[in-house]
Design an enzyme around this catalytic site. Structure first.
Site, mmCIF file in Angstrom:
data_model
loop_
_atom_site.group_PDB
_atom_site.id
_atom_site.type_symbol
_atom_site.label_atom_id
_atom_site.label_comp_id
_atom_site.label_asym_id
_atom_site.label_seq_id
_atom_site.Cartn_x
_atom_site.Cartn_y
_atom_site.Cartn_z
ATOM 1 C CD GLU A 157 -74.907 -4.171 10.134
ATOM 2 O OE1 GLU A 157 -74.533 -5.225 9.970
ATOM 3 O OE2 GLU A 157 -75.766 -3.453 9.233
ATOM 4 C CB CYS A 191 -70.345 -10.287 12.624
ATOM 5 S SG CYS A 191 -70.109 -9.642 11.054
#
Lengths: 416, 406
Positions: A157, A191
């Site tokens: 990720e 993010c």
């Protein structure tokens, strides 16, 4: 982190994942019986959900509980043993996790390892059966290279610059609020935060006062005094982000305080693609606006760059939203809001290209840490069913075999 | 090959491969390739490995046609946005999973089923809307030439290309950035592929291999077991990633299995298998020598004959095999079946678990409990009880490895 933000993202979202998993675990674990063909009609054909074995979860510092527990929940649900490595950058959370989490879990099967860069490199020399990493693309490459030595599957990720296209047809005040919320939550250290805005010069002129208003509404006239605005995690990161301020012109905010690691909610106008703020993921409370002439130009701009974790498009015109969705590629997508797509456990969350590999949340986490084993249990007898496949071979056997075995194209028959 | 990749990426960005009609047209063209080039495929595989046409028809052509038709029958459904459950905050919104292509994908195929293991992944890559670079194996030369010369003519060459390359050129090909890499081959090369992919954060699927154990319990129909195991082991002269690699059974069962295997082999290939048109050959001299060297393990209870010029290795069963014998050190990938004796099912399980996780695991037992015990307590890519290979033929079962098998 303001306690409201911490409670929502670190505790509430984890509880959701936990309860969702507990509510469904039995069902997820079951053998999945599958359709059979003619030859296997009398057999048992199913997918068995096997754990991988010993998995390694490496968590980042920006949501240090959520991005550690989120994957952990799925790994445990799938029956694995787990080594968890919290981030050394968020020292207090690291200590808390290392000292107390293990007291709650079976220490035979679950462990917390504290490690800096060098020790993590050594940790990675071990053979793991799965590695789940959340962090930057450059470290992602290192993880995957280490994993390759043992043929260990990975989920990465990562991140990137999440574009936020704002069309000329929109409710400017709503857009400003939603974008400001996504950008300044956790002082921008998210993010999936909108990284930069793409819009026309007219829209930039409308957005500016709307953003100013939203920021004041959220954080008051002096955000530094607001209890609801976070700080940058460390000195190194603070200096990195501060350097990005020399981009375009500061239209809102721009103030910094090194001692507090405070960077004001900032909007930069007239930013150029060559400016510092456009060279790396910002990961801070700075929102650059880059002017484009049209939606097509925005799409080209996006497609000329590495594929991001999230793409945002704001427009009252669903055609515009669909165009952006159709003609771009990203980990996830949200029309007319920011961040919200990751709060649905029924949507897979993950990147593509530089922004990552693999997906999770909800059942997708369970599936990530599960080996789907194809199983067929045939009858010891009924040997006549197998006669066609054995040598000596003949045209007749072949004809019968393909007639029974081969899947036919549907809808190709004409009724006379 | 950088130019090729750039060209394909531009084609992908143009959106050409996105509409369903386009993908259907390309898939239908693949179907025509299989129909029109069938004879050429039969001849090329016969030249490369002495493959019996029957085996080629079922394991290379018909199986691809099934995958093709299955994709064409379902593509409309597969491509659709999948709407998902919403929470109360987004009740009035639209939440769905969009099926996007990755972009430019690289498919590297092996030599043992050079059509099936190239077209199988290709079908899915096209169905998903990607552009594809295909690299057939340089070891099955005739099929490589056939594919390189004729397949591109059936497909849109803006979006699909075939690259012929040996080891060095493949290494250079891998320096390019691909959006997905699908590799079928050995674990050692799998590591190289994944390491290269890591530089670009390219997701990969690695279909590798290992030693597939075949446990035969004391309660079974010995003749049926012998036929099913012999079929799986000797099909394509043993050059099958899911072939049973070695047998684990009790000494008593070994005594019963040997005559039964002898009978099955005679039934299949006659008294001299080298004369049978239904038994394949080893693909190349290097592989022949490797397989032949494995015969120095235990002793051949059945077969054991070889003919280097014909690259023929007889259907062979080895007994008195020790764990450190050559035949137990690597995936056999040839028509040799070693039998190792174990005292019990638990010993068999311990033996299996002490080794790398295989692509397939086989158990033969009339007793359901035994089957389930082995299934529960081991880990493998796939599993089949009371037969070999057949689990691979169901398109509804996922096929892949775990650990070093993929």
């Amino acid at each position: 982190q303001p306690s409201f933000e911490a409670y929502f993202t670190e505790i509430l979202l984890c509880k959701n994942e936990l309860n969702n998993t507990l509510n469904n675990l039995c069902h997820w674990m079951k053998d999945e019986h599958v359709d059979k063909n003619l030859v296997t009609q009398l057999d048992s054909a199913f997918i068995r959900k096997d754990p991988y074995g010993v998995v390694l979860i490496i968590a980042p510092w920006n949501y240090p509980i959520h991005l550690l527990l989120g994957p952990l929940i799925g790994a445990i649900a799938a029956g694995n043993c787990v080594i968890v490595k919290p981030s050394e950058t968020t020292k207090n959370t690291e200590r808390l996790v290392a000292e107390t989490l293990t007291c709650y879990l079976d220490n035979d099967c679950f462990a917390v390892v504290t490690a800096g860069v060098q020790e993590t490199t050594r940790l990675l020399e071990n053979k793991f059966d799965y590695i789940f990493f959340t962090g930057s693309p450059s470290v992602g490459r290192i993880i995957m290279t280490a994993a390759a030595k043992h043929l260990t599957p990975v989920t990465l990720e990562l991140g990137g610059k999440n574009p936020c296209y704002v069309s000329d047809t929109c409710d400017v005040q709503n857009v400003a609020r939603r974008v400001a919320w996504g950008r300044f939550f956790n002082a921008g250290q998210t993010c999936i935060a909108p990284d930069y805005v793409l819009c026309s010069v007219e829209m930039q002129d409308k957005l500016m006062p709307a953003l100013r208003e939203a920021i004041t509404e959220f954080f008051g006239s002096n955000p530094k005094e607001s209890p609801d605005f976070g700080r940058i995690v460390g000195d190194k990161q603070f200096r990195r982000i501060r350097a990005l301020l020399c981009s375009g012109r500061v239209a809102i905010g721009g103030q910094t305080d090194e001692k507090e690691r405070y960077i004001a909610p900032t909007v930069l106008a007239d930013v150029l693609p060559s400016d510092p703020a456009m060279q790396e993921e910002i990961f801070g409370p700075i929102l650059p606006i880059v002017v484009v002439a049209s939606m097509d130009e925005a799409i080209d701009f996006i497609n000329a760059r590495p594929r991001p974790l999230a793409i945002y498009a704001f427009s009252c015109d669903s055609k515009v939203v669909n165009q952006v969705l159709e003609r771009t590629s990203s980990g996830g997508f949200c029309g007319n809001d920011t961040l919200m797509h990751v709060t649905l456990t029924s949507l897979p969350f993950g990147g593509i290209g530089n922004s990552g590999l693999g997906k999770y949340h909800g059942k997708f986490t369970f599936d990530t840490f599960t080996h789907h084993r194809g199983c067929l249990h045939r009858n010891m007898g009924l040997e006549a069913l197998n006669a066609l496949r054995y040598p000596p071979y003949s045209q007749q056997k072949l004809g019968l075999l393909t007639a029974t075995f081969e899947i036919k194209r549907k809808g190709m028959c004409t009724l006379l | 090959h950088a130019e090729l990749v750039t060209r394909l990426r531009a084609a992908w960005l143009s959106g050409k491969t996105r509409p369903m009609e386009y993908r259907v047209a390309q898939l239908e063209a693949l179907g025509r390739f299989l129909d029109e080039k069938k004879q050429d495929i039969l001849e090329a595989t016969a030249s490369d490995m002495g493959k019996p046409p029957f085996e080629v028809e079922i394991s290379e052509i018909s199986i691809c046609r099934s995958e093709l038709n299955h994709a064409l029958n379902n593509l409309g459904t597969w491509m659709k946005d999948e709407h998902v459950e919403k929470n109360w905050a987004v009740q009035l919104d639209s939440a769905f999973i969009r099926k996007d292509p990755y972009g430019v994908v690289l498919i590297i195929a092996p030599w043992n089923y050079p059509i099936h293991l190239l077209l199988g992944p290709l079908i899915g890559a096209i169905a998903a809307g990607n552009c594809v670079v295909m690299k057939p194996s340089e070891i099955s030369r005739n099929v490589e030439r056939l594919v390189a010369e004729t397949l591109p003519r059936y497909l849109d060459q803006d979006c699909f290309a075939v690259v012929t390359a040996g080891v060095e050129e493949t290494t250079k090909l891998l320096e390019n950035k691909f959006d997905y890499i699908f590799f079928t081959g050995s674990p050692s090369v799998g590591r190289i592929i994944m390491t290269a992919a890591a530089k670009h954060l390219t997701p990969v699927t690695l279909e590798l291999g290992g030693k597939n154990p075949c446990y035969v319990s004391d309660t079974c129909d010995v003749q049926n077991v012998a036929r099913r195991v012999a079929w799986g082991r000797f099909f394509n002269a043993g050059q099958t990633c899911v072939a049973p690699d070695y047998v684990l059974c009790s000494a008593e069962m070994q005594e019963k299995l040997l005559p039964a295997l002898r009978e099955a082999i005679a039934e299949f290939y006659g008294p001299n298998p080298q004369d049978s048109p239904d038994f394949a050959r080893i693909v190349g001299d290097e592989q022949f020598q490797r397989v032949q060297a494995l015969l120095r393990s235990g002793h051949a209870a059945i077969g054991g004959q070889t003919d280097a010029e014909a690259r023929y290795v007889a259907p062979t069963v080895l007994v008195d095999v020790q764990q450190d014998d050559p035949v137990m050190q690597e995936e056999i990938f040839g028509p040799i079946l070693p039998i190792l004796t174990v005292a019990s099912v638990d010993d068999a399980i311990a033996f299996i678990n002490a080794r790398e996780r295989p692509l397939a695991l086989y158990v033969f037992s009339s007793c359901k409990k035994v089957v389930n015990r082995v299934l529960e307590r081991t880990s493998s890519g796939g599993f089949c009880a009371n037969d070999t290979i057949m689990h691979m033929t169901l398109t509804t079962l996922p096929f892949g490895g775990i650990g070093t098998s993929g």
